[in-house]
Scaffold this motif. Structure first.
Motif, PDB file in Angstrom:
ATOM      1  N   GLY A  11      46.024  59.285  42.995  1.00  0.00           N
ATOM      2  CA  GLY A  11      45.273  59.704  41.834  1.00  0.00           C
ATOM      3  C   GLY A  11      44.201  58.734  41.395  1.00  0.00           C
ATOM      4  O   GLY A  11      43.572  58.937  40.353  1.00  0.00           O
ATOM      5  N   MET A  12      43.959  57.661  42.161  1.00  0.00           N
ATOM      6  CA  MET A  12      42.951  56.662  41.820  1.00  0.00           C
ATOM      7  C   MET A  12      42.091  56.345  43.031  1.00  0.00           C
ATOM      8  O   MET A  12      42.491  56.574  44.173  1.00  0.00           O
ATOM      9  N   ILE A  13      40.917  55.796  42.763  1.00  0.00           N
ATOM     10  CA  ILE A  13      40.038  55.305  43.818  1.00  0.00           C
ATOM     11  C   ILE A  13      40.232  53.794  43.941  1.00  0.00           C
ATOM     12  O   ILE A  13      40.185  53.071  42.941  1.00  0.00           O
ATOM     13  N   TYR A  25      36.025  34.266  47.996  1.00  0.00           N
ATOM     14  CA  TYR A  25      35.325  35.198  47.122  1.00  0.00           C
ATOM     15  C   TYR A  25      36.010  35.250  45.757  1.00  0.00           C
ATOM     16  O   TYR A  25      37.232  35.175  45.655  1.00  0.00           O
ATOM     17  N   GLN A  26      35.191  35.362  44.717  1.00  0.00           N
ATOM     18  CA  GLN A  26      35.685  35.520  43.356  1.00  0.00           C
ATOM     19  C   GLN A  26      35.242  36.871  42.822  1.00  0.00           C
ATOM     20  O   GLN A  26      34.091  37.289  43.021  1.00  0.00           O
ATOM     21  N   SER A  27      36.149  37.569  42.128  1.00  0.00           N
ATOM     22  CA  SER A  27      35.822  38.892  41.625  1.00  0.00           C
ATOM     23  C   SER A  27      36.440  39.087  40.247  1.00  0.00           C
ATOM     24  O   SER A  27      37.421  38.430  39.883  1.00  0.00           O
ATOM     25  N   ALA A  28      35.860  40.003  39.472  1.00  0.00           N
ATOM     26  CA  ALA A  28      36.405  40.391  38.176  1.00  0.00           C
ATOM     27  C   ALA A  28      36.873  41.833  38.262  1.00  0.00           C
ATOM     28  O   ALA A  28      36.172  42.697  38.802  1.00  0.00           O
ATOM     29  N   LEU A  29      38.062  42.100  37.751  1.00  0.00           N
ATOM     30  CA  LEU A  29      38.620  43.449  37.766  1.00  0.00           C
ATOM     31  C   LEU A  29      38.217  44.198  36.498  1.00  0.00           C
ATOM     32  O   LEU A  29      37.696  43.612  35.545  1.00  0.00           O
ATOM     33  N   SER A  30      38.491  45.499  36.475  1.00  0.00           N
ATOM     34  CA  SER A  30      38.009  46.344  35.388  1.00  0.00           C
ATOM     35  C   SER A  30      38.634  45.999  34.038  1.00  0.00           C
ATOM     36  O   SER A  30      38.071  46.321  32.987  1.00  0.00           O
ATOM     37  N   ASP A  31      39.796  45.326  34.046  1.00  0.00           N
ATOM     38  CA  ASP A  31      40.456  44.962  32.782  1.00  0.00           C
ATOM     39  C   ASP A  31      40.035  43.595  32.270  1.00  0.00           C
ATOM     40  O   ASP A  31      40.546  43.125  31.250  1.00  0.00           O
ATOM     41  N   GLY A  32      39.119  42.930  32.990  1.00  0.00           N
ATOM     42  CA  GLY A  32      38.693  41.592  32.611  1.00  0.00           C
ATOM     43  C   GLY A  32      39.422  40.474  33.323  1.00  0.00           C
ATOM     44  O   GLY A  32      39.070  39.296  33.177  1.00  0.00           O
ATOM     45  N   SER A  33      40.445  40.805  34.108  1.00  0.00           N
ATOM     46  CA  SER A  33      41.143  39.792  34.900  1.00  0.00           C
ATOM     47  C   SER A  33      40.221  39.252  35.986  1.00  0.00           C
ATOM     48  O   SER A  33      39.345  39.964  36.488  1.00  0.00           O
ATOM     49  N   THR A  50      44.329  52.787  35.309  1.00  0.00           N
ATOM     50  CA  THR A  50      44.776  53.878  34.447  1.00  0.00           C
ATOM     51  C   THR A  50      46.294  53.872  34.425  1.00  0.00           C
ATOM     52  O   THR A  50      46.941  53.261  35.284  1.00  0.00           O
ATOM     53  N   GLY A  51      46.877  54.532  33.476  1.00  0.00           N
ATOM     54  CA  GLY A  51      48.332  54.607  33.422  1.00  0.00           C
ATOM     55  C   GLY A  51      48.950  53.431  32.699  1.00  0.00           C
ATOM     56  O   GLY A  51      48.284  52.683  31.977  1.00  0.00           O
ATOM     57  N   GLU A  52      50.244  53.231  32.921  1.00  0.00           N
ATOM     58  CA  GLU A  52      51.015  52.264  32.160  1.00  0.00           C
ATOM     59  C   GLU A  52      51.043  50.869  32.773  1.00  0.00           C
ATOM     60  O   GLU A  52      51.574  49.945  32.162  1.00  0.00           O
ATOM     61  N   GLU A  53      50.517  50.693  33.984  1.00  0.00           N
ATOM     62  CA  GLU A  53      50.500  49.372  34.590  1.00  0.00           C
ATOM     63  C   GLU A  53      49.207  49.165  35.379  1.00  0.00           C
ATOM     64  O   GLU A  53      48.521  50.114  35.749  1.00  0.00           O
ATOM     65  N   ARG A  54      48.911  47.905  35.626  1.00  0.00           N
ATOM     66  CA  ARG A  54      47.721  47.511  36.387  1.00  0.00           C
ATOM     67  C   ARG A  54      48.215  46.920  37.718  1.00  0.00           C
ATOM     68  O   ARG A  54      48.602  45.769  37.767  1.00  0.00           O
ATOM     69  N   LYS A  55      48.196  47.732  38.772  1.00  0.00           N
ATOM     70  CA  LYS A  55      48.810  47.316  40.020  1.00  0.00           C
ATOM     71  C   LYS A  55      47.779  47.069  41.109  1.00  0.00           C
ATOM     72  O   LYS A  55      46.862  47.877  41.307  1.00  0.00           O
TER      73      LYS A  55
END
Length: 204
Positions: A11-13, A25-33, A50-55
């Motif tokens: 259900g996710m991309i 490499y350094q990256s930033a995730l959509s939640d700011g992590s 999305t949903g109840e956890e960030r996996k």
């Protein structure tokens, strides 16, 4: 020095990043992590959480600075080991060729799970998880050393020549062979940055 691929699943991309030998490499995730990816690492993460956890999924080594979110766990799965946090700083090493997964905690609190066994870590502790058995060994170590690669430098404290070459082989992605007659009772302490292997060996 990396490649990405997007796939649809669950259900996710997802993005998949693959870091080649000698890459970083350094990256930033959509939640700011924030996440730092070491050489020979594959990292799979959703474009948006999305949903109840960030996996996310890891093969290789990564250093995480997880953005605090009391309502959603941040979960890393790698080598059969699962790490669960809300907001913390830790390093996870889950390489395919190793028979164990290491999780080192710098700040905050994490829960490590391995085949049904669960242990919590405090700052300064490392969990060593055997891939083949449901066990977690906790050690108190200088965890900053295991994370220095993410700061683009590597610090060695009182290491033997054989320990040093093991680290350097992985750092530079090449095989280093030693003369078996070299002494094993001498200890070395120094710091290297992203310099050539030849310059690093001069320190030794």
């Amino acid at each position: 020095n990396y490649t990405t691929a997007k796939v649809q699943g669950e259900g996710m991309i997802y993005n998949t990043m693959r870091i080649p030998v000698g890459g970083f490499y350094q990256s930033a995730l959509s939640d700011g992590s924030k996440v730092w990816l070491n050489s020979m690492t594959e990292f799979r993460f959703p474009v948006a959480f999305t949903g109840e956890e960030r996996k996310v999924y890891l093969t290789g080594e990564a250093y995480f600075e997880v953005a605090a979110d009391p309502d959603r766990l941040f979960v890393v799965e790698g080598g059969g080991v699962v790490v669960k946090v809300h907001g913390t700083v830790f390093n996870m090493k889950a390489r395919e060729k190793q028979d164990h997964v290491d999780v080192s905690l710098l700040s905050g609190l994490v829960v490590v799970e391995n085949h049904g066994v669960s242990r919590s870590l405090n700052p300064g502790e490392t969990a060593v998880c055997k891939k083949s058995v449901p066990s977690i060994e906790k050690k108190t170590t200088d965890v900053s050393i295991s994370c220095l690669w993410a700061k683009e430098s590597l610090r060695f404290e009182k290491k033997t020549i054989y320990e040093l070459t093991g680290y350097l082989s992985e750092w530079y992605g090449m095989d280093i062979r030693l003369d078996p007659s070299l002494p094993t009772d001498q200890a070395y302490t120094f710091t290297i940055t992203h310099e050539s292997l030849e310059l690093s060996l001069i320190h030794i």
